[in-house]
Design a protein around this motif. Structure first.
Motif, PDB file in Angstrom:
ATOM      1  N   ASP A   1      54.001  42.685 -53.284  1.00 13.91           N
ATOM      2  CA  ASP A   1      54.548  41.379 -52.959  1.00 13.91           C
ATOM      3  C   ASP A   1      55.043  41.387 -51.511  1.00 13.91           C
ATOM      4  O   ASP A   1      55.502  42.423 -51.016  1.00 13.91           O
ATOM      5  N   GLY A   2      54.970  40.260 -50.860  1.00 16.70           N
ATOM      6  CA  GLY A   2      55.470  40.193 -49.494  1.00 16.70           C
ATOM      7  C   GLY A   2      54.652  39.291 -48.613  1.00 16.70           C
ATOM      8  O   GLY A   2      53.860  38.456 -49.076  1.00 16.70           O
ATOM      9  N   CYS A   3      54.834  39.455 -47.304  1.00 15.11           N
ATOM     10  CA  CYS A   3      54.250  38.574 -46.290  1.00 15.11           C
ATOM     11  C   CYS A   3      52.890  39.098 -45.816  1.00 15.11           C
ATOM     12  O   CYS A   3      52.754  40.280 -45.479  1.00 15.11           O
ATOM     13  N   TYR A   4      51.915  38.205 -45.755  1.00 10.90           N
ATOM     14  CA  TYR A   4      50.563  38.547 -45.324  1.00 10.90           C
ATOM     15  C   TYR A   4      50.005  37.430 -44.451  1.00 10.90           C
ATOM     16  O   TYR A   4      50.460  36.284 -44.516  1.00 10.90           O
ATOM     17  N   MET A   5      48.990  37.780 -43.676  1.00  6.83           N
ATOM     18  CA  MET A   5      48.168  36.773 -43.031  1.00  6.83           C
ATOM     19  C   MET A   5      46.973  36.531 -43.945  1.00  6.83           C
ATOM     20  O   MET A   5      46.282  37.470 -44.341  1.00  6.83           O
ATOM     21  N   LEU A   6      46.764  35.289 -44.304  1.00  2.00           N
ATOM     22  CA  LEU A   6      45.667  34.904 -45.179  1.00  2.00           C
ATOM     23  C   LEU A   6      44.520  34.328 -44.368  1.00  2.00           C
ATOM     24  O   LEU A   6      44.717  33.428 -43.554  1.00  2.00           O
ATOM     25  N   ASN A   7      43.326  34.855 -44.599  1.00  2.00           N
ATOM     26  CA  ASN A   7      42.104  34.264 -44.069  1.00  2.00           C
ATOM     27  C   ASN A   7      41.381  33.615 -45.249  1.00  2.00           C
ATOM     28  O   ASN A   7      40.847  34.309 -46.113  1.00  2.00           O
ATOM     29  N   LEU A   8      41.421  32.289 -45.291  1.00  2.00           N
ATOM     30  CA  LEU A   8      40.834  31.553 -46.415  1.00  2.00           C
ATOM     31  C   LEU A   8      39.411  31.144 -46.047  1.00  2.00           C
ATOM     32  O   LEU A   8      39.189  30.141 -45.372  1.00  2.00           O
ATOM     33  N   GLN A   9      38.457  31.934 -46.511  1.00  2.00           N
ATOM     34  CA  GLN A   9      37.058  31.720 -46.169  1.00  2.00           C
ATOM     35  C   GLN A   9      36.371  30.906 -47.263  1.00  2.00           C
ATOM     36  O   GLN A   9      36.503  31.214 -48.445  1.00  2.00           O
ATOM     37  N   ILE A  10      35.635  29.873 -46.855  1.00  2.00           N
ATOM     38  CA  ILE A  10      34.866  29.072 -47.803  1.00  2.00           C
ATOM     39  C   ILE A  10      33.408  29.026 -47.378  1.00  2.00           C
ATOM     40  O   ILE A  10      33.079  29.279 -46.225  1.00  2.00           O
ATOM     41  N   ALA A  11      32.540  28.692 -48.330  1.00  2.00           N
ATOM     42  CA  ALA A  11      31.157  28.366 -47.986  1.00  2.00           C
ATOM     43  C   ALA A  11      31.130  26.894 -47.578  1.00  2.00           C
ATOM     44  O   ALA A  11      31.915  26.088 -48.081  1.00  2.00           O
ATOM     45  N   PRO A  12      30.243  26.507 -46.656  1.00  2.00           N
ATOM     46  CA  PRO A  12      30.242  25.133 -46.139  1.00  2.00           C
ATOM     47  C   PRO A  12      29.586  24.142 -47.097  1.00  2.00           C
ATOM     48  O   PRO A  12      28.547  23.547 -46.797  1.00  2.00           O
ATOM     49  N   PHE A  13      30.206  23.941 -48.248  1.00  2.00           N
ATOM     50  CA  PHE A  13      29.693  22.992 -49.234  1.00  2.00           C
ATOM     51  C   PHE A  13      30.293  21.608 -48.972  1.00  2.00           C
ATOM     52  O   PHE A  13      31.505  21.474 -48.804  1.00  2.00           O
ATOM     53  N   GLU A  14      29.468  20.579 -48.966  1.00  2.00           N
ATOM     54  CA  GLU A  14      29.968  19.204 -48.934  1.00  2.00           C
ATOM     55  C   GLU A  14      30.227  18.791 -50.381  1.00  2.00           C
ATOM     56  O   GLU A  14      29.449  18.085 -51.021  1.00  2.00           O
ATOM     57  N   ASN A  15      31.361  19.258 -50.884  1.00  2.00           N
ATOM     58  CA  ASN A  15      31.713  19.085 -52.296  1.00  2.00           C
ATOM     59  C   ASN A  15      33.229  19.172 -52.400  1.00  2.00           C
ATOM     60  O   ASN A  15      33.898  19.616 -51.456  1.00  2.00           O
ATOM     61  N   ASP A  16      33.774  18.747 -53.518  1.00  2.00           N
ATOM     62  CA  ASP A  16      35.231  18.821 -53.668  1.00  2.00           C
ATOM     63  C   ASP A  16      35.729  20.260 -53.685  1.00  2.00           C
ATOM     64  O   ASP A  16      36.897  20.521 -53.388  1.00  2.00           O
ATOM     65  N   ALA A  17      34.856  21.198 -54.033  1.00  2.00           N
ATOM     66  CA  ALA A  17      35.251  22.605 -54.102  1.00  2.00           C
ATOM     67  C   ALA A  17      34.121  23.491 -53.623  1.00  2.00           C
ATOM     68  O   ALA A  17      32.945  23.121 -53.685  1.00  2.00           O
ATOM     69  N   SER A  18      34.501  24.667 -53.152  1.00  2.00           N
ATOM     70  CA  SER A  18      33.530  25.632 -52.660  1.00  2.00           C
ATOM     71  C   SER A  18      33.904  27.025 -53.168  1.00  2.00           C
ATOM     72  O   SER A  18      35.095  27.340 -53.290  1.00  2.00           O
ATOM     73  N   PRO A  19      32.911  27.863 -53.452  1.00  2.00           N
ATOM     74  CA  PRO A  19      33.246  29.278 -53.662  1.00  2.00           C
ATOM     75  C   PRO A  19      33.989  29.780 -52.430  1.00  2.00           C
ATOM     76  O   PRO A  19      33.700  29.357 -51.310  1.00  2.00           O
ATOM     77  N   SER A  20      34.952  30.656 -52.645  1.00  2.00           N
ATOM     78  CA  SER A  20      35.743  31.107 -51.505  1.00  2.00           C
ATOM     79  C   SER A  20      36.035  32.592 -51.584  1.00  2.00           C
ATOM     80  O   SER A  20      35.887  33.222 -52.644  1.00  2.00           O
ATOM     81  N   LYS A  21      36.444  33.138 -50.452  1.00  2.00           N
ATOM     82  CA  LYS A  21      36.731  34.563 -50.330  1.00  2.00           C
ATOM     83  C   LYS A  21      38.034  34.730 -49.550  1.00  2.00           C
ATOM     84  O   LYS A  21      38.011  34.988 -48.343  1.00  2.00           O
ATOM     85  N   PRO A  22      39.164  34.556 -50.217  1.00  2.00           N
ATOM     86  CA  PRO A  22      40.435  34.747 -49.523  1.00  2.00           C
ATOM     87  C   PRO A  22      40.687  36.225 -49.233  1.00  2.00           C
ATOM     88  O   PRO A  22      40.543  37.077 -50.115  1.00  2.00           O
ATOM     89  N   ILE A  23      41.056  36.502 -47.997  1.00  2.00           N
ATOM     90  CA  ILE A  23      41.332  37.862 -47.553  1.00  2.00           C
ATOM     91  C   ILE A  23      42.767  37.926 -47.028  1.00  2.00           C
ATOM     92  O   ILE A  23      43.184  37.074 -46.246  1.00  2.00           O
ATOM     93  N   LEU A  24      43.505  38.955 -47.449  1.00  2.00           N
ATOM     94  CA  LEU A  24      44.868  39.148 -46.974  1.00  2.00           C
ATOM     95  C   LEU A  24      44.921  40.300 -45.980  1.00  2.00           C
ATOM     96  O   LEU A  24      44.199  41.296 -46.127  1.00  2.00           O
ATOM     97  N   TYR A  25      45.802  40.154 -44.972  1.00  2.00           N
ATOM     98  CA  TYR A  25      46.098  41.231 -44.041  1.00  2.00           C
ATOM     99  C   TYR A  25      47.624  41.408 -44.024  1.00  2.00           C
ATOM    100  O   TYR A  25      48.356  40.442 -43.776  1.00  2.00           O
ATOM    101  N   LYS A  26      48.057  42.608 -44.300  1.00  2.00           N
ATOM    102  CA  LYS A  26      49.489  42.883 -44.339  1.00  2.00           C
ATOM    103  C   LYS A  26      50.108  42.671 -42.955  1.00  2.00           C
ATOM    104  O   LYS A  26      49.584  43.133 -41.951  1.00  2.00           O
ATOM    105  N   VAL A  27      51.222  41.938 -42.938  1.00  2.00           N
ATOM    106  CA  VAL A  27      51.956  41.763 -41.699  1.00  2.00           C
ATOM    107  C   VAL A  27      52.849  42.982 -41.512  1.00  2.00           C
ATOM    108  O   VAL A  27      53.667  43.320 -42.375  1.00  2.00           O
ATOM    109  N   ILE A  28      52.678  43.672 -40.379  1.00  2.00           N
ATOM    110  CA  ILE A  28      53.390  44.916 -40.117  1.00  2.00           C
ATOM    111  C   ILE A  28      54.735  44.612 -39.468  1.00  2.00           C
ATOM    112  O   ILE A  28      54.797  43.889 -38.465  1.00  2.00           O
ATOM    113  N   ASP A  29      55.801  45.155 -40.017  1.00  2.00           N
ATOM    114  CA  ASP A  29      57.139  44.933 -39.457  1.00  2.00           C
ATOM    115  C   ASP A  29      57.272  45.570 -38.079  1.00  2.00           C
ATOM    116  O   ASP A  29      56.714  46.629 -37.817  1.00  2.00           O
TER     117      ASP A  29
END
Length: 249
Positions: free
Chosen positions: A221-249
């Motif tokens: 648990d804690g603070c991260y940088m999120l990269n919210l990757q989606i496929a370029p679908f012209e639709n209400d929803a898209s498959p996605s690949k969220p990636i987290l990067y730990k924020v270093i103190d």
């Protein structure tokens, strides 16, 4: 590779060599995660003039067609267009892809025959933290979430007041390891969806909900940088690949 990025008024250090993938991949068989009473997704080679177009069958390329529903079969990111008559495409509404996120673990509370995530729980976990995204991991948290068949099981869901709280905290991106933020059978009320997107007021067209994630127990648990990757679908929803990067103190 540790890098320092300027994010709003802050300088943050993240390690780009340590991405934490919280998506569930799509598989073309019955072991794929599933909800809403749909058949499993299909991944199969096309057949032309009796020729199966796959290298294993003697063709020079693999040429698969994939049939699936993002809401039922895979980690997906959706916009308010999921519940409105007017079409709002995720490809047009999501314009930025990096967000400061908080990962938190929640043990759902019993409410009658249901298990729910309450405002009280989220308020305790977030406190005074300012985040653009929230990543909710529910307990128990097992790898079985990657292949669970959720149809007609009444999974955990988010209470309406919890969604209103997240909106009041200016959380723009809600990620959760469940098939929906709402109760499986609620008579079409979709209370959490409507509350989060503020459909009775000024709709939050730039806010998203991502469902069917899987957050490994190795991710703290804690603070991260999120990269919210989606496929370029012209639709209400898209498959996605969220990636987290730990924020270093």
């Amino acid at each position: 590779m540790i890098t320092t990025i300027q994010y709003n008024s802050k300088k943050l250090k993240i390690d780009l060599s340590q991405p934490l993938d919280i998506s569930i991949p799509l598989k073309g068989d019955a072991s794929n995660v599933n909800a809403w009473d749909l058949e499993p997704p299909k991944i199969s080679p096309e057949v032309e003039d009796g020729q199966t177009i796959s290298v294993a069958a003697g063709a020079v390329v693999n040429f698969n067609t994939i049939t699936f529903n993002p809401h039922s079969h895979v980690t997906h990111t959706e916009t308010v267009g999921h519940i409105t008559e007017k079409v709002y495409s995720i490809n047009k509404c999501l314009k930025q892809f990096f967000f400061l996120a908080e990962v938190l673990t929640v043990a759902p509370e019993k409410l009658g025959d249901d298990y729910v995530i309450s405002k009280k729980q989220l308020k305790f976990a977030l406190g005074n933290k300012k985040r653009e995204a929230i990543v909710i991991r529910t307990l128990p948290n097992t790898k079985g979430k990657k292949s669970r068949q959720y149809s007609n099981t009444n999974p955990t869901y988010l209470m309406e007041d919890a969604a209103i709280y997240l909106r009041s905290k200016e959380i723009k991106h809600l990620l959760i390891d469940l098939p929906s933020v709402d109760k499986e059978q609620d008579g079409g009320k979709l209370l959490a969806h409507n509350a989060f997107w503020n459909t009775k007021g000024i709709m939050r067209l730039d806010a998203t909900i991502t469902e069917f994630i899987y957050v490994s127990n190795k991710i703290e648990d804690g603070c991260y940088m999120l990269n919210l990757q989606i496929a370029p679908f012209e639709n209400d929803a898209s498959p996605s690949k969220p990636i987290l990067y730990k924020v270093i103190d």
